[in-house]
Design an enzyme around this catalytic site. Sequence first.
Site, mmCIF file in Angstrom:
data_model
loop_
_atom_site.group_PDB
_atom_site.id
_atom_site.type_symbol
_atom_site.label_atom_id
_atom_site.label_comp_id
_atom_site.label_asym_id
_atom_site.label_seq_id
_atom_site.Cartn_x
_atom_site.Cartn_y
_atom_site.Cartn_z
ATOM 1 N N TYR A 140 16.641 40.121 72.882
ATOM 2 C CA TYR A 140 15.956 39.779 71.427
ATOM 3 C C TYR A 140 16.620 40.059 70.651
ATOM 4 O O TYR A 140 16.470 39.385 69.337
ATOM 5 C CB TYR A 140 14.577 40.113 71.732
ATOM 6 C CG TYR A 140 13.677 39.199 72.679
ATOM 7 C CD1 TYR A 140 13.114 38.211 71.959
ATOM 8 C CD2 TYR A 140 13.564 39.385 73.985
ATOM 9 C CE1 TYR A 140 11.925 37.349 72.625
ATOM 10 C CE2 TYR A 140 12.837 38.616 74.590
ATOM 11 C CZ TYR A 140 11.944 37.416 74.064
ATOM 12 O OH TYR A 140 11.459 36.509 74.759
ATOM 13 N N PRO A 173 13.762 51.123 77.599
ATOM 14 C CA PRO A 173 12.188 51.397 77.912
ATOM 15 C C PRO A 173 11.710 52.708 78.046
ATOM 16 O O PRO A 173 12.706 53.555 78.234
ATOM 17 C CB PRO A 173 12.117 50.582 79.137
ATOM 18 C CG PRO A 173 13.220 50.582 79.870
ATOM 19 C CD PRO A 173 14.301 50.456 78.750
ATOM 20 N N ALA A 184 11.924 41.841 62.861
ATOM 21 C CA ALA A 184 10.734 41.594 63.772
ATOM 22 C C ALA A 184 10.746 40.209 64.316
ATOM 23 O O ALA A 184 11.324 39.379 63.678
ATOM 24 C CB ALA A 184 9.634 41.656 62.774
ATOM 25 N N LEU A 239 12.892 55.369 64.508
ATOM 26 C CA LEU A 239 11.597 55.897 65.261
ATOM 27 C C LEU A 239 10.476 55.827 64.060
ATOM 28 O O LEU A 239 9.434 55.525 64.449
ATOM 29 C CB LEU A 239 11.885 56.978 65.897
ATOM 30 C CG LEU A 239 12.954 57.017 66.931
ATOM 31 C CD1 LEU A 239 12.855 58.379 67.680
ATOM 32 C CD2 LEU A 239 12.658 55.917 67.948
ATOM 33 N N ALA A 277 6.857 53.797 63.751
ATOM 34 C CA ALA A 277 5.825 54.815 63.897
ATOM 35 C C ALA A 277 4.770 54.375 62.342
ATOM 36 O O ALA A 277 3.698 54.499 62.737
ATOM 37 C CB ALA A 277 6.038 56.338 63.919
ATOM 38 N N CYS A 299 8.117 47.752 71.422
ATOM 39 C CA CYS A 299 8.850 48.820 70.475
ATOM 40 C C CYS A 299 7.926 49.863 70.046
ATOM 41 O O CYS A 299 8.389 50.991 70.156
ATOM 42 C CB CYS A 299 9.911 48.376 69.585
ATOM 43 S SG CYS A 299 11.272 47.409 70.419
HETATM 44 P P1 NAD Z 1 16.036 43.132 75.975
HETATM 45 O O1 NAD Z 1 15.412 43.522 76.981
HETATM 46 O O2 NAD Z 1 15.707 41.637 75.290
HETATM 47 O O3 NAD Z 1 17.643 42.897 76.049
HETATM 48 C C1 NAD Z 1 18.431 43.967 76.573
HETATM 49 C C2 NAD Z 1 19.602 43.298 77.404
HETATM 50 O O4 NAD Z 1 20.429 43.974 77.820
HETATM 51 C C3 NAD Z 1 18.973 42.459 78.535
HETATM 52 O O5 NAD Z 1 19.402 41.322 78.956
HETATM 53 C C4 NAD Z 1 19.664 43.431 79.912
HETATM 54 O O6 NAD Z 1 20.220 42.743 80.870
HETATM 55 C C5 NAD Z 1 21.117 43.966 79.271
HETATM 56 N N1 NAD Z 1 21.691 45.204 79.719
HETATM 57 C C6 NAD Z 1 21.016 46.198 80.297
HETATM 58 N N2 NAD Z 1 21.902 47.160 80.697
HETATM 59 C C7 NAD Z 1 23.386 46.419 80.575
HETATM 60 C C8 NAD Z 1 24.742 46.767 80.757
HETATM 61 N N3 NAD Z 1 24.816 47.930 81.091
HETATM 62 N N4 NAD Z 1 25.421 45.830 80.762
HETATM 63 C C9 NAD Z 1 25.195 44.835 79.899
HETATM 64 N N5 NAD Z 1 23.802 44.097 79.602
HETATM 65 C C10 NAD Z 1 23.089 45.130 79.977
HETATM 66 O O7 NAD Z 1 15.868 44.246 74.854
HETATM 67 P P2 NAD Z 1 15.851 43.864 73.269
HETATM 68 O O8 NAD Z 1 14.346 43.332 72.702
HETATM 69 O O9 NAD Z 1 17.068 43.143 72.818
HETATM 70 O O10 NAD Z 1 16.036 45.396 72.769
HETATM 71 C C11 NAD Z 1 17.013 46.024 72.677
HETATM 72 C C12 NAD Z 1 17.105 47.208 72.090
HETATM 73 O O11 NAD Z 1 16.988 47.022 70.624
HETATM 74 C C13 NAD Z 1 16.016 48.257 72.396
HETATM 75 O O12 NAD Z 1 16.282 49.512 72.308
HETATM 76 C C14 NAD Z 1 14.747 48.093 71.338
HETATM 77 O O13 NAD Z 1 13.983 49.230 71.205
HETATM 78 C C15 NAD Z 1 15.760 47.564 70.075
HETATM 79 N N6 NAD Z 1 14.974 46.766 69.281
HETATM 80 C C16 NAD Z 1 14.377 45.822 69.629
HETATM 81 C C17 NAD Z 1 13.697 44.815 68.703
HETATM 82 C C18 NAD Z 1 13.133 43.591 69.053
HETATM 83 O O14 NAD Z 1 12.397 43.007 68.050
HETATM 84 N N7 NAD Z 1 12.923 43.131 70.441
HETATM 85 C C19 NAD Z 1 13.973 45.260 67.215
HETATM 86 C C20 NAD Z 1 14.663 46.195 66.892
HETATM 87 C C21 NAD Z 1 15.197 46.926 67.938
HETATM 88 C C1 UGA Z 2 8.481 45.458 64.865
HETATM 89 C C2 UGA Z 2 8.998 45.980 63.382
HETATM 90 O O1 UGA Z 2 8.111 45.164 62.474
HETATM 91 C C3 UGA Z 2 10.444 45.755 63.122
HETATM 92 O O2 UGA Z 2 10.764 46.221 61.943
HETATM 93 C C4 UGA Z 2 11.246 46.413 64.338
HETATM 94 O O3 UGA Z 2 12.777 46.176 64.252
HETATM 95 C C5 UGA Z 2 10.572 45.853 65.673
HETATM 96 O O4 UGA Z 2 9.375 46.286 65.794
HETATM 97 C C6 UGA Z 2 11.321 46.758 66.752
HETATM 98 O O5 UGA Z 2 11.980 47.726 66.567
HETATM 99 O O6 UGA Z 2 11.142 46.234 67.762
HETATM 100 P P1 UGA Z 2 8.016 43.475 66.152
HETATM 101 O O7 UGA Z 2 7.105 44.200 67.007
HETATM 102 O O8 UGA Z 2 8.902 42.379 66.423
HETATM 103 O O9 UGA Z 2 8.407 44.117 64.856
HETATM 104 O O10 UGA Z 2 6.710 42.685 65.123
HETATM 105 P P2 UGA Z 2 5.546 43.060 64.125
HETATM 106 O O11 UGA Z 2 5.566 41.869 63.070
HETATM 107 O O12 UGA Z 2 6.135 44.365 63.728
HETATM 108 O O13 UGA Z 2 4.322 43.089 65.077
HETATM 109 C C7 UGA Z 2 3.988 43.904 66.118
HETATM 110 C C8 UGA Z 2 2.762 43.761 66.489
HETATM 111 O O14 UGA Z 2 1.635 44.512 65.638
HETATM 112 C C9 UGA Z 2 2.146 42.358 66.759
HETATM 113 O O15 UGA Z 2 1.472 42.568 67.981
HETATM 114 C C10 UGA Z 2 1.463 41.958 65.562
HETATM 115 O O16 UGA Z 2 0.350 41.135 65.917
HETATM 116 C C11 UGA Z 2 0.894 43.166 64.971
HETATM 117 N N1 UGA Z 2 0.310 43.266 63.881
HETATM 118 C C12 UGA Z 2 1.395 43.332 62.753
HETATM 119 C C13 UGA Z 2 -0.805 43.277 63.506
HETATM 120 O O17 UGA Z 2 -1.826 43.413 64.172
HETATM 121 N N2 UGA Z 2 -1.391 43.387 61.994
HETATM 122 C C14 UGA Z 2 -0.294 43.600 61.154
HETATM 123 O O18 UGA Z 2 -0.747 43.650 59.849
HETATM 124 C C15 UGA Z 2 1.151 43.393 61.348
#
Ligand code: NAD
Ligand code: UGA
Length: 470
Positions: free
Chosen positions: A14, A95, A169, A222, A226, A277
């Site tokens: 993602y 995770p 997000a 983080l 939070a 997250c």
């Molecule tokens: P995700 O699970 O969607 O994607 C991670 C990918 O990494 C998977 O497809 C997995 O197969 C791959 N992977 C794992 N180990 C690997 C390796 N050794 N070599 C190649 N590929 C490998 O995770 P995500 O949601 O994209 O999140 C990634 C990181 O970004 C996490 O640390 C998360 O906390 C952070 N983050 C996520 C979001 C979000 O909105 N999802 C926003 C900000 C930060």
């Molecule tokens: C959140 C942060 O907003 C991002 O800045 C961050 O990068 C990301 O986590 C991450 O590190 O993964 P995300 O979880 O994708 O993004 O979406 P949010 O819009 O933050 O919503 C998170 C949850 O809170 C959802 O379940 C949403 O429905 C809920 N939420 C959000 C509420 O219940 N009320 C609100 O006012 C806002």
Amino acid sequence: MYSIKNICCIGAGYVGGPTMAVFAKNCPDIKFEVVDINEERIVAWNSKDLSKLPVFEPGLSEIIELVRGRNLIFSTNLKNSIRKADMIFISVNTPIKKTGLGAGETSDLRWVESCARQIGQIAENHTIVVEKSTLPVKTAQTIKDILLSSECGIKNKSFSVLSNPEFLAEGTAISDLEAPDRVLIGGDDNHAMKALNDIYLNWIPQEKLIFTNLWSSELSKLTANAFLAQRISSINSVSAICEATGADINEVANAIGKDLRIGSKFLQSGPGFGGSCFKKDILNLVYLSKYYGLNEVADYWRSVVEINSWQQTRVYEVIVKKLFGNLANKKIAILGFAFKKNTNDTRESPSIEICKNLLNEGAFISIHDVKVTEDIIKKNLFKNPSILNENLKLNKSNWEFQSNLYDAIKNSDAVVLLTEWEVYKDIDWDWVSKNVRKPFWLFDTRSLVKAKNIQNLGLNIWQLGNGSMN
Ligand code: NAD
Ligand code: UGA
């Protein structure tokens, strides 16, 4: 000075997919390669049919169409991509650890470590390694130690390690990436920091870039999550007070949000925050605090997660109570399985626990979502069935997926609105009133519906945080 021509991103999830798509769009002179060990995911990213991309985000498919094959490729060939790269983003999953020391709190770093080892072994010349994943504070030191270990060999190779956390997000990823509030770069190598800064300057103004040391950058990510999660737990805790006293949470949120020191964002009460997250990042903060003997700090942040679980349980309990304490032989329509609108992501979605609890009560649940598939819902409900009773583990026939919203609602005893998808705002309640069992209840956890309209049709409504209905 470092010249950046080839960028590799490890992890096509993602974050990795959408982030590199926007980078590639804005930096046509750089070649980007997103690599992953998950072959199925890479095949989906390469799919000609753009509706089959593994991540749904508004605006994403249009960018993929533009850049894929131009200066962005998706591949499983990690070795080749790492070898060529001048800069490597680590964007893999982090995770919560399931077993062992720190289980249930700190991140499982096996995927990050595996990336660092591969980079150490394969990279050539100077490589800038960028932490894009969200990581426990001090992980950059672990990465440096691995990169420089003798096992990796130090001949003809050197590394800089930067922290560049992602703040997008889901559901708004593309606009967040195109116009972020800020971009944070943490590091101790000015040349490497400048190289990353210059990439961002292709579309982001300099004043939005913030520079810190590595540990401040890791901790800021983080802490940002939070703080956001804490606001949701705060407003959700007040939603319960509203229900008890006759106040209305939307009126309260509006009134307090007008204070510029508080602000209006992230004050929407709901069934609890989901997503991959918030919970994990707060638990990381809890672990870090405990590690340094800051037990009061740990307890403070842990309570944010506890209120969130309580909110989910609270919603389920209200449903049972309103339906006379008995869900056997009742059909409940669940509207929304994604953790928020405009994403197909279900990780930590409140719908999961709420649905499992309703199944345990003997209800038949009919689930609709706009982007989440039947297969994903099934996996979520039955892959980790710890809270499902034995009977339900064997009998998977008490639920169904409905791609048509009205088929899910038809003949139901109750509708539970859990995700704020736009289509749920336009439901034809007049039709509903003629096609459901009575007495019927609508449980609106997202304040999507005008209560009066429902009541005028002789239907019952419970709206989370609206005390005038109790
Ligand atoms: P995700 O699970 O969607 O994607 C991670 C990918 O990494 C998977 O497809 C997995 O197969 C791959 N992977 C794992 N180990 C690997 C390796 N050794 N070599 C190649 N590929 C490998 O995770 P995500 O949601 O994209 O999140 C990634 C990181 O970004 C996490 O640390 C998360 O906390 C952070 N983050 C996520 C979001 C979000 O909105 N999802 C926003 C900000 C930060
Ligand atoms: C959140 C942060 O907003 C991002 O800045 C961050 O990068 C990301 O986590 C991450 O590190 O993964 P995300 O979880 O994708 O993004 O979406 P949010 O819009 O933050 O919503 C998170 C949850 O809170 C959802 O379940 C949403 O429905 C809920 N939420 C959000 C509420 O219940 N009320 C609100 O006012 C806002």
